[in-house]
Design a protein around this motif. Structure first.
Motif, PDB file in Angstrom:
ATOM      1  N   ASN A  96       1.497  32.347  22.103  1.00 29.50           N
ATOM      2  CA  ASN A  96       1.544  33.161  23.317  1.00 29.50           C
ATOM      3  C   ASN A  96       0.565  34.313  23.171  1.00 29.50           C
ATOM      4  O   ASN A  96       0.539  34.992  22.139  1.00 29.50           O
ATOM      5  N   VAL A  97      -0.241  34.530  24.210  1.00 29.93           N
ATOM      6  CA  VAL A  97      -1.213  35.613  24.196  1.00 29.93           C
ATOM      7  C   VAL A  97      -1.073  36.416  25.485  1.00 29.93           C
ATOM      8  O   VAL A  97      -1.019  35.836  26.576  1.00 29.93           O
ATOM      9  N   ARG A  98      -0.996  37.715  25.355  1.00 29.65           N
ATOM     10  CA  ARG A  98      -0.949  38.593  26.529  1.00 29.65           C
ATOM     11  C   ARG A  98      -2.315  39.251  26.705  1.00 29.65           C
ATOM     12  O   ARG A  98      -2.781  40.011  25.856  1.00 29.65           O
ATOM     13  N   LEU A  99      -2.951  38.924  27.821  1.00 30.99           N
ATOM     14  CA  LEU A  99      -4.270  39.462  28.113  1.00 30.99           C
ATOM     15  C   LEU A  99      -4.148  40.719  28.962  1.00 30.99           C
ATOM     16  O   LEU A  99      -3.237  40.843  29.790  1.00 30.99           O
ATOM     17  N   VAL A 100      -5.097  41.619  28.748  1.00 34.32           N
ATOM     18  CA  VAL A 100      -5.232  42.790  29.611  1.00 34.32           C
ATOM     19  C   VAL A 100      -6.422  42.544  30.515  1.00 34.32           C
ATOM     20  O   VAL A 100      -7.523  42.249  30.030  1.00 34.32           O
ATOM     21  N   LEU A 101      -6.198  42.645  31.820  1.00 34.86           N
ATOM     22  CA  LEU A 101      -7.259  42.401  32.788  1.00 34.86           C
ATOM     23  C   LEU A 101      -8.022  43.695  33.069  1.00 34.86           C
ATOM     24  O   LEU A 101      -7.514  44.786  32.804  1.00 34.86           O
ATOM     25  N   PRO A 102      -9.247  43.589  33.606  1.00 32.98           N
ATOM     26  CA  PRO A 102     -10.013  44.809  33.920  1.00 32.98           C
ATOM     27  C   PRO A 102      -9.252  45.783  34.823  1.00 32.98           C
ATOM     28  O   PRO A 102      -9.465  46.988  34.761  1.00 32.98           O
ATOM     29  N   SER A 103      -8.341  45.258  35.640  1.00 30.18           N
ATOM     30  CA  SER A 103      -7.554  46.098  36.546  1.00 30.18           C
ATOM     31  C   SER A 103      -6.474  46.868  35.814  1.00 30.18           C
ATOM     32  O   SER A 103      -5.876  47.802  36.366  1.00 30.18           O
ATOM     33  N   GLY A 104      -6.204  46.462  34.575  1.00 31.74           N
ATOM     34  CA  GLY A 104      -5.105  47.059  33.830  1.00 31.74           C
ATOM     35  C   GLY A 104      -3.843  46.213  33.854  1.00 31.74           C
ATOM     36  O   GLY A 104      -2.908  46.468  33.096  1.00 31.74           O
ATOM     37  N   ASP A 105      -3.806  45.243  34.736  1.00 32.55           N
ATOM     38  CA  ASP A 105      -2.672  44.316  34.764  1.00 32.55           C
ATOM     39  C   ASP A 105      -2.708  43.432  33.522  1.00 32.55           C
ATOM     40  O   ASP A 105      -3.729  43.334  32.837  1.00 32.55           O
ATOM     41  N   VAL A 106      -1.582  42.788  33.248  1.00 33.81           N
ATOM     42  CA  VAL A 106      -1.506  41.882  32.107  1.00 33.81           C
ATOM     43  C   VAL A 106      -1.137  40.487  32.589  1.00 33.81           C
ATOM     44  O   VAL A 106      -0.548  40.321  33.662  1.00 33.81           O
ATOM     45  N   SER A 107      -1.516  39.501  31.795  1.00 25.87           N
ATOM     46  CA  SER A 107      -1.136  38.127  32.106  1.00 25.87           C
ATOM     47  C   SER A 107      -0.821  37.406  30.808  1.00 25.87           C
ATOM     48  O   SER A 107      -1.517  37.583  29.808  1.00 25.87           O
ATOM     49  N   ASP A 108       0.224  36.613  30.821  1.00 25.38           N
ATOM     50  CA  ASP A 108       0.660  35.851  29.657  1.00 25.38           C
ATOM     51  C   ASP A 108       0.147  34.417  29.732  1.00 25.38           C
ATOM     52  O   ASP A 108       0.183  33.796  30.790  1.00 25.38           O
ATOM     53  N   HIS A 109      -0.273  33.901  28.576  1.00 19.25           N
ATOM     54  CA  HIS A 109      -0.777  32.545  28.488  1.00 19.25           C
ATOM     55  C   HIS A 109      -0.113  31.844  27.304  1.00 19.25           C
ATOM     56  O   HIS A 109       0.153  32.479  26.276  1.00 19.25           O
ATOM     57  N   TRP A 110       0.093  30.533  27.476  1.00 15.69           N
ATOM     58  CA  TRP A 110       0.784  29.736  26.467  1.00 15.69           C
ATOM     59  C   TRP A 110      -0.060  28.544  26.030  1.00 15.69           C
ATOM     60  O   TRP A 110      -0.767  27.945  26.845  1.00 15.69           O
ATOM     61  N   GLY A 111       0.053  28.235  24.739  1.00 15.82           N
ATOM     62  CA  GLY A 111      -0.531  27.011  24.252  1.00 15.82           C
ATOM     63  C   GLY A 111       0.382  25.837  24.575  1.00 15.82           C
ATOM     64  O   GLY A 111       1.505  26.013  25.063  1.00 15.82           O
ATOM     65  N   LYS A 112      -0.082  24.629  24.271  1.00 15.37           N
ATOM     66  CA  LYS A 112       0.695  23.431  24.591  1.00 15.37           C
ATOM     67  C   LYS A 112       1.732  23.114  23.530  1.00 15.37           C
ATOM     68  O   LYS A 112       2.603  22.274  23.744  1.00 15.37           O
ATOM     69  N   GLY A 113       1.641  23.776  22.383  1.00 13.62           N
ATOM     70  CA  GLY A 113       2.621  23.564  21.328  1.00 13.62           C
ATOM     71  C   GLY A 113       2.124  22.628  20.249  1.00 13.62           C
ATOM     72  O   GLY A 113       1.345  21.715  20.501  1.00 13.62           O
ATOM     73  N   THR A 114       2.600  22.875  19.035  1.00 13.97           N
ATOM     74  CA  THR A 114       2.278  22.010  17.909  1.00 13.97           C
ATOM     75  C   THR A 114       3.576  21.746  17.133  1.00 13.97           C
ATOM     76  O   THR A 114       4.365  22.669  16.890  1.00 13.97           O
ATOM     77  N   GLN A 115       3.792  20.501  16.772  1.00 12.95           N
ATOM     78  CA  GLN A 115       5.042  20.110  16.121  1.00 12.95           C
ATOM     79  C   GLN A 115       4.995  20.429  14.634  1.00 12.95           C
ATOM     80  O   GLN A 115       4.027  20.086  13.940  1.00 12.95           O
ATOM     81  N   VAL A 116       6.048  21.068  14.159  1.00 14.60           N
ATOM     82  CA  VAL A 116       6.248  21.303  12.726  1.00 14.60           C
ATOM     83  C   VAL A 116       7.549  20.611  12.332  1.00 14.60           C
ATOM     84  O   VAL A 116       8.602  20.884  12.912  1.00 14.60           O
ATOM     85  N   THR A 117       7.454  19.718  11.379  1.00 14.72           N
ATOM     86  CA  THR A 117       8.627  18.985  10.900  1.00 14.72           C
ATOM     87  C   THR A 117       8.769  19.207   9.404  1.00 14.72           C
ATOM     88  O   THR A 117       7.828  18.942   8.641  1.00 14.72           O
ATOM     89  N   VAL A 118       9.928  19.700   9.003  1.00 14.27           N
ATOM     90  CA  VAL A 118      10.201  19.955   7.589  1.00 14.27           C
ATOM     91  C   VAL A 118      11.279  18.966   7.153  1.00 14.27           C
ATOM     92  O   VAL A 118      12.433  19.056   7.563  1.00 14.27           O
ATOM     93  N   SER A 119      10.871  18.021   6.339  1.00 17.44           N
ATOM     94  CA  SER A 119      11.794  16.954   5.941  1.00 17.44           C
ATOM     95  C   SER A 119      11.327  16.315   4.648  1.00 17.44           C
ATOM     96  O   SER A 119      10.122  16.223   4.388  1.00 17.44           O
ATOM     97  N   SER A 120      12.285  15.868   3.855  1.00 15.69           N
ATOM     98  CA  SER A 120      11.947  15.146   2.636  1.00 15.69           C
ATOM     99  C   SER A 120      11.936  13.639   2.897  1.00 15.69           C
ATOM    100  O   SER A 120      11.662  12.855   1.982  1.00 15.69           O
TER     101      SER A 120
END
Length: 120
Positions: A96-120
């Motif tokens: 997740n990244v929160r950008l600051v726009l030239p206007s001073g407003d903010v916008s949130d952006h999300w990646g698509k996700g990456t799977q982490v599996t912890v298993s033996s």
């Protein structure tokens, strides 16, 4: 348009390590905070760690001492070093990244996700 590209997920044995990366590209004026969230099967998305523009960090209790979040401002990239991984860390990890726009407003952006599996 802003794109977030995550990498570094995979399958690892308990006690192992992984390092996630998330690179932001596109129309970026300034970045405020950068963060990692995870979502385990059947559960909601939860904050793992966040790093402010000034480098301050916060972690959820379950990962303190095991995970480290860092950022490279020159590359607009955030990292999550995960050590001593446990089966309960298994989840899809989202950037997740929160950008600051030239206007001073903010916008949130999300990646698509990456799977982490912890298993033996």
């Amino acid at each position: 348009q802003v794109q977030l590209v995550e990498s570094g997920g995979g399958l690892v044995q308990p006690g192992g390590s992984l390092k996630l990366s998330c690179a932001a590209s596109g129309s970026i004026f300034s970045i405020n905070h950068m963060a990692w969230y995870y979502q385990a099967p059947g559960k909601g998305r939860e904050l793992v760690a966040v790093i402010s523009a000034g480098g301050g960090t916060k972690y959820t209790d379950s990962v303190k001492g095991r995970f480290t979040i860092t950022r490279d401002n020159a590359k607009n990239t955030v990292y999550l070093q995960m050590n001593s991984l446990k089966p309960e860390d298994t989840a899809v990890y989202y950037c997740n990244v929160r950008l600051v726009l030239p206007s001073g407003d903010v916008s949130d952006h999300w990646g698509k996700g990456t799977q982490v599996t912890v298993s033996s």
